[in-house]
Design a protein around this motif. Structure first.
Motif: not given
Length: 206
Positions: A77-80, A142-144, A194-195, A200-203
């Motif tokens: 679920r976490d994008p990172v 959670l991300m741009a 990319v991050i 991008v940030r974690s939940l």
């Protein structure tokens, strides 16, 4: 499938990947594949039936891992975590299937004349699924916000170049072949770009 059959099919696909990558579909001769695989030419037809079917097997040998690489988008679920694992998986395909990756890239560059419709459909569906997941993370803040498909294109280009343009990379690095450290460094750099670049940030709590 017997162990001997599986071993021979793997040898043939590996040899065919290299010959197709170096000569293209039209110029490839099954005799050259058999010679590289160190098997009698009739074995090519016994196991695969035709040059066209063998070519499809080569494409499938890389498209199946490409499809499986999207697993982290479903698992995390976490994008990172998802993007980090996805980039690593894509790079491992370039490491493990360098010639088949070149065959796939050459097929795409020529308008996919031999790529089966079912594979095209599966790859298209995967792209839609990945883009939707990225859009969902963007909606959650959670991300741009960027165009998700173009982000995927950038990831594909930066990871698959380690197979498709292997000669250029090894030449630039001054070595005969890439090693594990090279792929680890590549994963670190691409992931950081990319991050950081997409913010991008974690939940929370992940």
């Amino acid at each position: 499938m017997s162990r001997i059959r599986a071993k021979n099919e793997e040898k043939i696909i590996r040899a065919a990947s290299r010959i197709f990558a170096e000569h293209g579909y039209a110029a490839t001769k099954t005799a050259d594949i058999a010679e590289l695989a160190r098997l009698p030419k009739p074995n090519i037809y016994y196991y695969f039936g035709s040059k066209e079917k063998l070519y499809r097997a080569v494409l499938e040998s890389v498209t199946e891992p490409l499809l499986a690489a999207s697993g982290p988008f479903i698992e995390y679920r976490d994008p990172v975590k998802a993007l980090t694992a996805y980039i690593k998986a894509k790079l491992m395909i370039s490491r493990d299937y360098p010639y088949a990756s070149k065959v796939f890239a050459n097929e795409i560059m020529h308008g996919s004349p031999h790529l089966p419709e079912d594979i095209i459909a599966r790859l298209s569906e995967q792209t839609r699924t990945l883009a939707a997941r990225l859009s969902d993370w963007m909606s959650q803040g959670l991300m741009a916000r960027v165009e998700p498909r173009h982000l995927l294109f950038a990831i594909w280009a930066s990871t698959q170049t380690y197979a498709d343009f292997n000669w250029q990379i090894t030449m630039a690095l001054g070595k005969d072949e890439l090693d594990e450290e090279d792929f680890e460094q590549a994963a670190e750099v691409i992931t950081r770009l990319v991050i950081t670049g997409c913010q991008v940030r974690s939940l929370a709590g992940e």
